[in-house]
Design a protein around this motif. Structure first.
Motif, PDB file in Angstrom:
ATOM      1  N   GLY A 495       0.781  -1.236   0.000  1.00  7.85           N
ATOM      2  CA  GLY A 495       0.000   0.000   0.000  1.00  7.85           C
ATOM      3  C   GLY A 495       0.806   1.275   0.000  1.00  7.85           C
ATOM      4  O   GLY A 495       0.239   2.357  -0.110  1.00  7.85           O
ATOM      5  N   LYS A 496       2.137   1.188   0.075  1.00  5.82           N
ATOM      6  CA  LYS A 496       2.982   2.389   0.142  1.00  5.82           C
ATOM      7  C   LYS A 496       4.132   2.276  -0.851  1.00  5.82           C
ATOM      8  O   LYS A 496       4.617   1.189  -1.138  1.00  5.82           O
ATOM      9  CB  LYS A 496       3.563   2.562   1.551  1.00  5.82           C
ATOM     10  CG  LYS A 496       2.536   2.813   2.630  1.00  5.82           C
ATOM     11  CD  LYS A 496       3.219   2.940   3.986  1.00  5.82           C
ATOM     12  CE  LYS A 496       2.195   3.168   5.087  1.00  5.82           C
ATOM     13  NZ  LYS A 496       2.839   3.210   6.426  1.00  5.82           N
ATOM     14  N   GLY A 497       4.584   3.434  -1.319  1.00  2.00           N
ATOM     15  CA  GLY A 497       5.711   3.433  -2.258  1.00  2.00           C
ATOM     16  C   GLY A 497       5.317   2.819  -3.585  1.00  2.00           C
ATOM     17  O   GLY A 497       5.884   1.829  -4.036  1.00  2.00           O
ATOM     18  N   ASP A 515      -0.157   7.588 -12.428  1.00  8.40           N
ATOM     19  CA  ASP A 515      -0.440   6.326 -11.740  1.00  8.40           C
ATOM     20  C   ASP A 515      -1.209   6.569 -10.450  1.00  8.40           C
ATOM     21  O   ASP A 515      -2.190   5.872 -10.158  1.00  8.40           O
ATOM     22  CB  ASP A 515       0.869   5.595 -11.439  1.00  8.40           C
ATOM     23  CG  ASP A 515       1.620   5.212 -12.703  1.00  8.40           C
ATOM     24  OD1 ASP A 515       1.059   4.425 -13.493  1.00  8.40           O
ATOM     25  OD2 ASP A 515       2.740   5.706 -12.906  1.00  8.40           O
ATOM     26  N   TYR A 516      -0.755   7.542  -9.680  1.00  8.42           N
ATOM     27  CA  TYR A 516      -1.472   7.879  -8.447  1.00  8.42           C
ATOM     28  C   TYR A 516      -2.889   8.356  -8.760  1.00  8.42           C
ATOM     29  O   TYR A 516      -3.858   7.919  -8.133  1.00  8.42           O
ATOM     30  CB  TYR A 516      -0.718   8.961  -7.674  1.00  8.42           C
ATOM     31  CG  TYR A 516       0.457   8.442  -6.879  1.00  8.42           C
ATOM     32  CD1 TYR A 516       0.306   8.077  -5.544  1.00  8.42           C
ATOM     33  CD2 TYR A 516       1.707   8.310  -7.453  1.00  8.42           C
ATOM     34  CE1 TYR A 516       1.387   7.591  -4.807  1.00  8.42           C
ATOM     35  CE2 TYR A 516       2.792   7.823  -6.739  1.00  8.42           C
ATOM     36  CZ  TYR A 516       2.620   7.462  -5.407  1.00  8.42           C
ATOM     37  OH  TYR A 516       3.673   6.974  -4.681  1.00  8.42           O
ATOM     38  N   ALA A 517      -3.011   9.249  -9.736  1.00 10.15           N
ATOM     39  CA  ALA A 517      -4.326   9.830 -10.037  1.00 10.15           C
ATOM     40  C   ALA A 517      -5.318   8.759 -10.479  1.00 10.15           C
ATOM     41  O   ALA A 517      -6.466   8.715 -10.008  1.00 10.15           O
ATOM     42  CB  ALA A 517      -4.186  10.912 -11.109  1.00 10.15           C
ATOM     43  N   CYS A 518      -4.891   7.878 -11.384  1.00 13.67           N
ATOM     44  CA  CYS A 518      -5.799   6.833 -11.881  1.00 13.67           C
ATOM     45  C   CYS A 518      -6.149   5.836 -10.785  1.00 13.67           C
ATOM     46  O   CYS A 518      -7.303   5.384 -10.694  1.00 13.67           O
ATOM     47  CB  CYS A 518      -5.173   6.099 -13.062  1.00 13.67           C
ATOM     48  SG  CYS A 518      -5.097   7.057 -14.582  1.00 13.67           S
ATOM     49  N   LEU A 519      -5.175   5.475  -9.970  1.00  9.00           N
ATOM     50  CA  LEU A 519      -5.451   4.499  -8.917  1.00  9.00           C
ATOM     51  C   LEU A 519      -6.372   5.079  -7.847  1.00  9.00           C
ATOM     52  O   LEU A 519      -7.327   4.411  -7.408  1.00  9.00           O
ATOM     53  CB  LEU A 519      -4.141   4.007  -8.299  1.00  9.00           C
ATOM     54  CG  LEU A 519      -4.296   2.928  -7.222  1.00  9.00           C
ATOM     55  CD1 LEU A 519      -5.051   1.708  -7.753  1.00  9.00           C
ATOM     56  CD2 LEU A 519      -2.922   2.510  -6.675  1.00  9.00           C
ATOM     57  N   ILE A 520      -6.123   6.310  -7.424  1.00 12.39           N
ATOM     58  CA  ILE A 520      -7.001   6.943  -6.427  1.00 12.39           C
ATOM     59  C   ILE A 520      -8.429   7.019  -6.959  1.00 12.39           C
ATOM     60  O   ILE A 520      -9.398   6.696  -6.250  1.00 12.39           O
ATOM     61  CB  ILE A 520      -6.471   8.342  -6.049  1.00 12.39           C
ATOM     62  CG1 ILE A 520      -5.146   8.226  -5.290  1.00 12.39           C
ATOM     63  CG2 ILE A 520      -7.499   9.116  -5.217  1.00 12.39           C
ATOM     64  CD1 ILE A 520      -4.376   9.527  -5.194  1.00 12.39           C
ATOM     65  N   HIS A 521      -8.559   7.434  -8.206  1.00 14.83           N
ATOM     66  CA  HIS A 521      -9.886   7.518  -8.837  1.00 14.83           C
ATOM     67  C   HIS A 521     -10.588   6.165  -8.800  1.00 14.83           C
ATOM     68  O   HIS A 521     -11.771   6.053  -8.467  1.00 14.83           O
ATOM     69  CB  HIS A 521      -9.706   7.982 -10.287  1.00 14.83           C
ATOM     70  CG  HIS A 521     -10.973   8.166 -11.034  1.00 14.83           C
ATOM     71  ND1 HIS A 521     -11.408   7.277 -11.995  1.00 14.83           N
ATOM     72  CD2 HIS A 521     -11.926   9.120 -10.976  1.00 14.83           C
ATOM     73  CE1 HIS A 521     -12.563   7.678 -12.486  1.00 14.83           C
ATOM     74  NE2 HIS A 521     -12.893   8.799 -11.892  1.00 14.83           N
ATOM     75  N   ALA A 540      -7.259   7.834   0.427  1.00  9.43           N
ATOM     76  CA  ALA A 540      -6.848   9.007   1.204  1.00  9.43           C
ATOM     77  C   ALA A 540      -5.343   8.966   1.479  1.00  9.43           C
ATOM     78  O   ALA A 540      -4.651   9.996   1.393  1.00  9.43           O
ATOM     79  CB  ALA A 540      -7.633   9.065   2.512  1.00  9.43           C
ATOM     80  N   ALA A 541      -4.820   7.787   1.799  1.00  6.87           N
ATOM     81  CA  ALA A 541      -3.384   7.657   2.068  1.00  6.87           C
ATOM     82  C   ALA A 541      -2.568   7.916   0.798  1.00  6.87           C
ATOM     83  O   ALA A 541      -1.523   8.589   0.839  1.00  6.87           O
ATOM     84  CB  ALA A 541      -3.085   6.263   2.619  1.00  6.87           C
ATOM     85  N   ASP A 547       0.646  13.965  -2.969  1.00  8.05           N
ATOM     86  CA  ASP A 547       0.937  15.367  -2.650  1.00  8.05           C
ATOM     87  C   ASP A 547       2.404  15.554  -2.275  1.00  8.05           C
ATOM     88  O   ASP A 547       3.044  16.536  -2.661  1.00  8.05           O
ATOM     89  CB  ASP A 547       0.048  15.840  -1.497  1.00  8.05           C
ATOM     90  CG  ASP A 547      -1.410  15.965  -1.897  1.00  8.05           C
ATOM     91  OD1 ASP A 547      -1.721  15.839  -3.098  1.00  8.05           O
ATOM     92  OD2 ASP A 547      -2.248  16.165  -0.993  1.00  8.05           O
ATOM     93  N   SER A 548       2.948  14.611  -1.531  1.00 14.58           N
ATOM     94  CA  SER A 548       4.335  14.755  -1.067  1.00 14.58           C
ATOM     95  C   SER A 548       5.332  14.635  -2.223  1.00 14.58           C
ATOM     96  O   SER A 548       6.441  15.159  -2.140  1.00 14.58           O
ATOM     97  CB  SER A 548       4.642  13.709   0.006  1.00 14.58           C
ATOM     98  OG  SER A 548       4.712  12.413  -0.571  1.00 14.58           O
ATOM     99  N   LEU A 549       4.946  13.958  -3.295  1.00 19.71           N
ATOM    100  CA  LEU A 549       5.875  13.699  -4.393  1.00 19.71           C
ATOM    101  C   LEU A 549       5.730  14.656  -5.576  1.00 19.71           C
ATOM    102  O   LEU A 549       6.716  14.967  -6.244  1.00 19.71           O
ATOM    103  CB  LEU A 549       5.683  12.263  -4.897  1.00 19.71           C
ATOM    104  CG  LEU A 549       6.096  11.145  -3.943  1.00 19.71           C
ATOM    105  CD1 LEU A 549       5.593   9.800  -4.463  1.00 19.71           C
ATOM    106  CD2 LEU A 549       7.610  11.114  -3.778  1.00 19.71           C
TER     107      LEU A 549
END
Length: 724
Positions: A495-497, A515-521, A540-541, A547-549
């Motif tokens: 779930g991280k990295g 990748d982040y945007a599509c997966l969160i969606h 949410a995580a 955001d941090s990256l």
């Protein structure tokens, strides 16, 4: 990619550094005489040490013209010798390294006015481009310089006019960055003018005869279709907008029907090809991409919600059937793509585009029998002389063959053959099944078995939305298994990295913003489909990790590449919604949805900042960013919360959930409170949900506007009335 069948291959004459890679595209080039290196420190250090330019070639394993350029140039010993002597050749899989591809494609598009793959770019050792293009023939052809001569000219320029080359490359990058920064200066926009212009632009480009929003080549613009369905919803109850609302819906549904009747749809095996080379959806570019299946699944599911059409529902189900059968890893993730090219028969030494999918009339008659074959060919437009029109097949590669499309309905076919529609439909159904079985004996197209996070996200979204809309729990389960695969296999720790890709037990590079945007969606869609809070928690995580990256904390919006990615020569914030939605468009939508679910004003402010950063694009070219317009629309209108309280396994709860899922609700979020840990977690973040509970022991639905809620209801009929 060698076109020699595997069974006849002996020990390869050449092997280069790509043989150690996992990418199917890089492995296709592992036995070229070109001394390819993968993108990275070794190649860059070699270019600097040897004072040579880098020849960067970017493509993907199912790219037809990449195969052609390989066959003509990269397997040519003479050309390979020139490349190896004067350049440092580097191969990039654009699907695995979209950062590298985006950087240099931005240059190619600015320099030439066009782009595409294969992308061919020449860089200084410090990675600044000085010449770029796409496919080049090996020899001069049709007024176009051949690759062999191009290499000679560029080598001469590098050796004899070095200072000019270096100055030009430095100036190009500086100008490009200046242009990119100026594009994102920021502008406050109002929603209604943006939506109106998006509608006007799409309506003016709409093909009244064939559906779709362009001439040839014609792409399935899923995000434009989903935007127009929302325009229809938003304007339907406004008397002065009624005709525009109806036309928005009509453009969407006609396009969905036209695509599914056309040759871009694989009538035999299901699934959509990449695009149509003509304007009438007939002859496709035959590769099949996972990202198209996922986005079109979303579009067909919503088309069904709006129309109730069994035809649109059947297309959605067959997309899932195709992806499950041909694109799914046994543990749940989905593969990337299937190639356009394949051997026409075992033993051939040369692959051809479309071979797996096309038929001669004689083949159809032989397989189905003359009577059934004649009926089938009439309905599916298959002719004795082939059905590819000259403008769709200028090089006559498909001469005498047929790409199936729905030329006539069962009713029209029945009239022609003096049969009943039921008799004809039975012939057609039987024919498709028989041809499918016959086709399994053909050599299959190459499968790119990379598992890409972003594309799996798009597929998971499609599965979640289609599963909810069509009442197909299996689809939601398939989405759940894919999400779990990403969680377990594509993260540095569970779930991280997050990583971009996975193949054959190994992870590829770190994930990018898309990748982040599509997966969160997809996780938000999965939560709303099955109401398992772990997906909302992970979304949410991941948003915090994204955001941090990638977040530009000062100006807003997301860079495509994270800040610690080495060798970046441009800092790009994407907004164009093309074959895939842009990371900023999806991020804006994700943030507004998360803000509404978790009552988080920080996330809401971030979303608004994205809309401001790309305000000029929203104002001037909204039809180029339909997903960003959807985000702006949700930001303005997404004020409805539907909260279901109770045990989600109870039949009464399922009846309420079915009522919610059976309609298109583009301005709502769906939440679940269970009286347990899930409610405690949500309640900590959104106090309004903390006290919601079943009524008199029965599951209840709360319909709220900005968490000002109407009296809860426990019956599906009462909920229908509240939803309007």
């Amino acid at each position: 990619m060698s076109d020699t069948p595997v069974q006849s291959q002996s020990q390869p004459k050449h092997t280069n550094a790509l043989a150690k890679e996992k990418s199917p595209y890089l492995l296709q080039h592992a036995h070229n005489p070109v001394n390819w290196l993968p993108w990275g420190d070794e190649a860059i250090a070699k270019a600097k040490a040897e004072d040579k330019p880098i020849f960067l070639s970017s493509g993907y394993s199912t790219c037809h013209w990449c195969h052609v350029m390989e066959r003509e140039s990269f397997e040519n010993e003479e050309i390979a010798q020139v490349i190896n002597e004067h350049f440092v050749p580097v191969k990039v899989d654009r699907e695995e390294r979209p950062d590298v591809d985006l950087t240099y494609m931005t240059y190619v598009q600015a320099a030439t006015g066009g782009g595409g793959w294969p992308m061919s770019v020449f860089l200084t050792p410090d990675l600044k481009p000085f010449f770029g293009g796409t496919y080049f023939p090996a020899e001069d052809k049709g007024g176009r310089i051949g690759f062999k001569n191009l290499l000679g000219e560029l080598n001469k320029a590098w050796k004899e006019d070095r200072e000019k080359v270096l100055q030009s490359s430095t100036r190009s990058i500086a100008k490009l960055q200046e242009h990119l920064d100026a594009e994102n200066e920021g502008l406050e926009t109002q929603l209604e003018p943006v939506v109106q212009k998006a509608y006007d632009d799409l309506a003016s480009n709409y093909d009244y005869h064939e559906g779709g929003f362009s001439g040839a080549p014609k792409f399935p613009r899923s995000s434009a279709i989903t935007l127009l369905l929302r325009v229809q919803q938003a304007w339907a109850n406004k008397e002065e907008r009624k005709s525009e609302a109806e036309w928005a819906g009509e453009m969407s549904v006609r396009t969905l029907r036209a695509m599914a009747n056309g040759g871009i749809w694989d009538h035999v095996g299901g699934g959509f090809h990449r695009y149509s080379v003509d304007s009438y959806w007939h002859i496709p570019h035959y590769e099949k991409m996972l990202y198209d299946q996922g986005q079109l699944l979303w579009a067909y599911a919503e088309g069904y919600l709006v129309t109730g059409s069994p035809f649109l529902a059947d297309v959605a189900r067959r997309i899932v059937g195709y992806a499950k059968r041909d694109l799914r890893h046994a543990d749940g993730g989905f593969y990337s793509a299937e190639d356009a090219d394949s051997f026409a028969k075992e033993g051939d030494d040369h692959k051809k585009e479309g071979s797996f999918y096309i038929w001669t009339a004689a083949e159809i008659d032989s397989i189905l029998g003359k009577e059934d074959g004649s009926t089938f060919r009439y309905a599916y437009g298959a002719r004795r002389d082939g059905n590819a029109r000259p403008e769709s097949d200028p090089h006559e590669e498909l001469k005498g063959t047929n790409t199936l499309f729905r030329a006539y309905s069962a009713k029209k076919t029945a009239e022609f053959f003096k049969k009943t529609p039921e008799e004809v439909q039975a012939v057609l159904d039987r024919g498709l099944k028989t041809l499918f079985e016959a086709r399994t004996k053909r050599p299959r197209p190459h499968l790119d078995d990379k598992i890409i996070t972003a594309w799996n996200g798009l597929m998971i979204s499609g599965l979640a939305r289609a599963g909810a809309a069509l009442g197909e729990p299996e689809f939601i389960q398939l989405g759940t298994q894919a999400a779990q695969f990403i969680h377990d296999q594509l993260c540095s720790e569970p779930g991280k990295g997050l990583h971009r890709s996975w193949r054959d037990g190994g992870r590829g590079p770190k994930a990018f913003a898309i990748d982040y945007a599509c997966l969160i969606h997809s996780l938000l869609d999965l939560y709303q489909a099955g109401l398992d809070v772990k997906w909302l928690q992970w979304a949410a995580a991941l948003q915090a990790e994204m955001d941090s990256l990638f977040l530009d904390k000062e100006k807003g919006g997301y860079f495509s590449v994270h800040t610690d990615m080495s060798h970046a020569v441009l800092r790009i914030k994407e907004d164009y919604d093309g074959a895939e939605p842009s990371p900023n468009s999806l991020a804006a939508l994700n943030l507004t949805r998360l803000a509404a679910m978790l009552d988080d004003q920080v996330l809401a402010a971030q979303a608004k900042k994205i809309l401001t950063v790309f305000g000029t694009t929203l104002k001037d070219s909204p039809s180029a960013v339909p997903m960003l317009v959807i985000a702006a629309d949700f930001n303005e209108r997404g004020k409805q919360q539907i909260v279901l309280a109770g045990d989600k396994s109870a039949p009464e709860f399922q009846a309420l959930l079915k009522t919610v899922h059976s309609r298109l609700l583009p301005s709502a979020v769906i939440l679940h409170v269970d009286g347990g840990e899930a409610q405690a977690w949500i309640g900590e973040r959104n106090a309004a949900l903390a006290e919601m509970k079943p009524v008199s022991g029965k599951p209840a639905a709360y319909v709220c506007q900005n968490y000002t809620c109407q009296a809860p209801v426990t019956e599906a009929a009462a909920l229908e009335k509240l939803l309007g």
